[in-house]
Design a protein around this motif. Structure first.
Motif, PDB file in Angstrom:
ATOM      1  N   GLY A   1       8.527 -12.512 -39.104  1.00 11.19           N
ATOM      2  CA  GLY A   1       7.556 -11.663 -38.420  1.00 11.19           C
ATOM      3  C   GLY A   1       8.245 -10.468 -37.796  1.00 11.19           C
ATOM      4  N   GLY A   2       7.581  -9.896 -36.806  1.00 12.69           N
ATOM      5  CA  GLY A   2       8.143  -8.721 -36.152  1.00 12.69           C
ATOM      6  C   GLY A   2       7.920  -7.466 -36.985  1.00 12.69           C
ATOM      7  N   SER A   3       8.649  -6.431 -36.649  1.00 14.36           N
ATOM      8  CA  SER A   3       8.449  -5.126 -37.294  1.00 14.36           C
ATOM      9  C   SER A   3       9.486  -4.827 -38.380  1.00 14.36           C
ATOM     10  CB  SER A   3       8.519  -4.019 -36.233  1.00 14.36           C
ATOM     11  OG  SER A   3       9.771  -4.111 -35.554  1.00 14.36           O
TER      12      SER A   3
ATOM     13  N   ASN B   1       1.956 -12.616 -37.342  1.00 15.46           N
ATOM     14  CA  ASN B   1       2.905 -12.415 -38.442  1.00 15.46           C
ATOM     15  C   ASN B   1       2.198 -12.528 -39.789  1.00 15.46           C
ATOM     16  OD1 ASN B   1       4.981 -12.058 -36.626  1.00 15.46           O
ATOM     17  ND2 ASN B   1       5.708 -14.180 -36.767  1.00 15.46           N
TER      18      ASN B   1
ATOM     19  N   PRO C   1      10.576  -6.465 -40.976  1.00 12.39           N
ATOM     20  CA  PRO C   1      10.291  -6.753 -42.401  1.00 12.39           C
ATOM     21  C   PRO C   1       9.311  -5.780 -43.054  1.00 12.39           C
ATOM     22  CG  PRO C   1      10.048  -8.735 -41.051  1.00 12.39           C
ATOM     23  CD  PRO C   1      10.113  -7.567 -40.109  1.00 12.39           C
TER      24      PRO C   1
ATOM     25  N   ARG D   1       4.139 -20.021 -29.490  1.00 10.48           N
ATOM     26  CA  ARG D   1       4.542 -19.766 -30.873  1.00 10.48           C
ATOM     27  C   ARG D   1       4.735 -21.063 -31.648  1.00 10.48           C
ATOM     28  NH1 ARG D   1       8.152 -14.753 -31.544  1.00 10.48           N
ATOM     29  NH2 ARG D   1       7.241 -13.245 -30.120  1.00 10.48           N
TER      30      ARG D   1
ATOM     31  N   LYS E   1      20.622  -3.928 -31.878  1.00  8.51           N
ATOM     32  CA  LYS E   1      20.845  -5.307 -32.334  1.00  8.51           C
ATOM     33  C   LYS E   1      22.303  -5.555 -32.760  1.00  8.51           C
ATOM     34  CE  LYS E   1      16.119  -6.271 -33.355  1.00  8.51           C
ATOM     35  NZ  LYS E   1      15.184  -6.587 -34.443  1.00  8.51           N
TER      36      LYS E   1
ATOM     37  N   HIS F   1      17.723 -14.435 -30.789  1.00  8.21           N
ATOM     38  CA  HIS F   1      16.755 -15.408 -31.346  1.00  8.21           C
ATOM     39  C   HIS F   1      16.499 -15.088 -32.799  1.00  8.21           C
ATOM     40  CE1 HIS F   1      13.437 -12.426 -30.529  1.00  8.21           C
ATOM     41  NE2 HIS F   1      12.936 -13.016 -31.586  1.00  8.21           N
TER      42      HIS F   1
ATOM     43  N   SER G   1      11.291 -18.305 -34.149  1.00  7.97           N
ATOM     44  CA  SER G   1      10.956 -18.346 -32.716  1.00  7.97           C
ATOM     45  C   SER G   1      11.822 -19.369 -32.015  1.00  7.97           C
ATOM     46  CB  SER G   1       9.453 -18.626 -32.511  1.00  7.97           C
ATOM     47  OG  SER G   1       8.705 -17.441 -32.733  1.00  7.97           O
TER      48      SER G   1
ATOM     49  N   GLY H   1      14.668 -12.350 -39.160  1.00  2.00           N
ATOM     50  CA  GLY H   1      15.145 -11.221 -38.370  1.00  2.00           C
ATOM     51  C   GLY H   1      15.950 -11.787 -37.215  1.00  2.00           C
ATOM     52  N   ILE H   2      16.349 -10.909 -36.309  1.00  2.00           N
ATOM     53  CA  ILE H   2      17.072 -11.356 -35.119  1.00  2.00           C
ATOM     54  C   ILE H   2      16.625 -10.496 -33.946  1.00  2.00           C
ATOM     55  CG2 ILE H   2      19.034  -9.831 -35.611  1.00  2.00           C
ATOM     56  CD1 ILE H   2      20.897 -11.929 -34.428  1.00  2.00           C
ATOM     57  N   GLY H   3      16.447 -11.127 -32.799  1.00  2.00           N
ATOM     58  CA  GLY H   3      16.105 -10.359 -31.612  1.00  2.00           C
ATOM     59  C   GLY H   3      17.371  -9.891 -30.913  1.00  2.00           C
TER      60      GLY H   3
ATOM     61  N   ASP I   1       7.949 -18.462 -38.694  1.00  2.00           N
ATOM     62  CA  ASP I   1       7.388 -18.644 -37.366  1.00  2.00           C
ATOM     63  C   ASP I   1       6.096 -17.852 -37.252  1.00  2.00           C
ATOM     64  OD1 ASP I   1       8.571 -16.060 -37.195  1.00  2.00           O
ATOM     65  OD2 ASP I   1       8.713 -16.239 -35.033  1.00  2.00           O
TER      66      ASP I   1
HETATM   67  C1  6PG Z   1       8.711 -12.814 -34.585  1.00  2.00           C
HETATM   68  C2  6PG Z   1       9.858 -12.893 -35.550  1.00  2.00           C
HETATM   69  C3  6PG Z   1      11.139 -12.757 -34.784  1.00  2.00           C
HETATM   70  C4  6PG Z   1      11.687 -11.410 -35.203  1.00  2.00           C
HETATM   71  C5  6PG Z   1      12.581 -10.856 -34.141  1.00  2.00           C
HETATM   72  C6  6PG Z   1      12.911  -9.392 -34.440  1.00  2.00           C
HETATM   73  O1  6PG Z   1       7.726 -13.542 -34.749  1.00  2.00           O
HETATM   74  O2  6PG Z   1       8.797 -11.940 -33.709  1.00  2.00           O
HETATM   75  O3  6PG Z   1       9.827 -13.846 -36.438  1.00  2.00           O
HETATM   76  O4  6PG Z   1      12.089 -13.734 -34.957  1.00  2.00           O
HETATM   77  O5  6PG Z   1      12.395 -11.537 -36.430  1.00  2.00           O
HETATM   78  O6  6PG Z   1      11.891 -10.946 -32.905  1.00  2.00           O
HETATM   79  O7  6PG Z   1      11.707  -8.672 -34.331  1.00  2.00           O
HETATM   80  P1  6PG Z   1      11.655  -7.120 -34.775  1.00  2.00           P
HETATM   81  O8  6PG Z   1      11.853  -7.102 -36.244  1.00  2.00           O
HETATM   82  O9  6PG Z   1      10.271  -6.668 -34.376  1.00  2.00           O
HETATM   83  O10 6PG Z   1      12.768  -6.421 -34.015  1.00  2.00           O
END
Ligand code: 6PG
Length: 229
Positions: free
Chosen positions: A31-33, A73, A35, A166, A189, A136, A139, A130-132, A61
């Motif tokens: 998820g997130g932005s 997502n 991808p 989540r 990051k 993380h 989730s 991805g990675i925060g 997640d």
């Molecule tokens: C989510 C993602 C999460 C994501 C990271 C990075 O549901 O948010 O699965 O693990 O990969 O938070 O998010 P960005 O790509 O938005 O920076």
């Protein structure tokens, strides 16, 4: 070539290899932005190279919001990829987020996985993550009890994040994937990426470091900024 384009080209190879060997490909999306460009490339430039009828799509997640919510997502994947490719609806397996209990939803998704992976611990052909900035992934957040889970495949978690409730795959599933693609962009990051790839890092502090124990091949698709250059 951008990390998204490199990852998309590599994903085409992984997907076709899985279909050639096993007749289908199990793909877990992130998820997130980050991808979004990756999805859009798979939906355009690379779309014809993917046997969408043999691809089963899952999620690593999900935020516990309705699929129509802008933060979903599943909703993001539909808008940027799945509404634009001929992946049959029966091949698309979103994490359920409409019930009153996220814990029950986690059990329901485990049932979905058990049906698809005929009982054994799911081994995804391609896990996209991805990675925060806090390290993380999916989730699984730093110091979360979910990081110690050894038997459950899906857990409902509460995160210190924009959406607190989540669902997430657990490490026994995530680290079992045949191929894992971690797509990361942006200088903010770079520190998390470096920590995640260091043998000295405790996954409790940086959950993405757990990927070092993956049974399969882990590929990091980074732009120069996230790579710390
Ligand atoms: C989510 C993602 C999460 C994501 C990271 C990075 O549901 O948010 O699965 O693990 O990969 O938070 O998010 P960005 O790509 O938005 O920076």
């Amino acid at each position: 070539m951008s990390p998204h384009a490199s990852a998309a080209a590599a994903a085409v190879g992984v997907i076709n290899q899985a279909v050639a060997v096993r007749g289908s490909c199990s793909l877990a999306l992130s998820g997130g932005s980050t991808p979004v460009p990756f999805h859009r490339l798979l939906a355009t430039e690379f779309a014809e190279q993917v046997p969408w009828g043999n691809v089963h799509v899952f999620w690593g997640d999900e935020r516990y919001v309705p699929h129509s919510d802008a933060r979903s997502n599943y909703g993001m994947a539909r808008r940027t990829l799945l509404d634009h490719v001929p992946c049959p609806s029966e091949n698309i397996h979103p994490m359920p987020t409409s019930g009153p209990s996220s814990s029950d939803a986690a059990l329901e998704y485990e049932h979905t996985l058990r049906k698809h992976f005929s009982g054994g611990v799911p081994r995804f052909d391609l896990m996209v993550l991805g990675i925060g900035i806090d390290g993380h992934t999916a989730s699984l957040f730093p110091h979360s009890p979910a990081l110690r889970e050894k038997s459950r495949w899906v857990l409902a978690v509460t995160a210190e994040a924009d959406v607190r409730q989540r669902l997430t795959l657990t490490l026994p599933v995530i680290t079992r994937a045949v191929h894992t693609f971690v797509i990361v962009t942006g200088a903010e990051k770079a520190a998390a990426v470096e920590l995640a790839r260091s043998a000295r890092t405790d996954p409790a502090d940086c959950p993405a470091a757990a990927l070092q124990k993956s049974e399969g091949e882990v590929a990091w698709w980074l732009d120069a900024a996230a790579a710390g250059h």
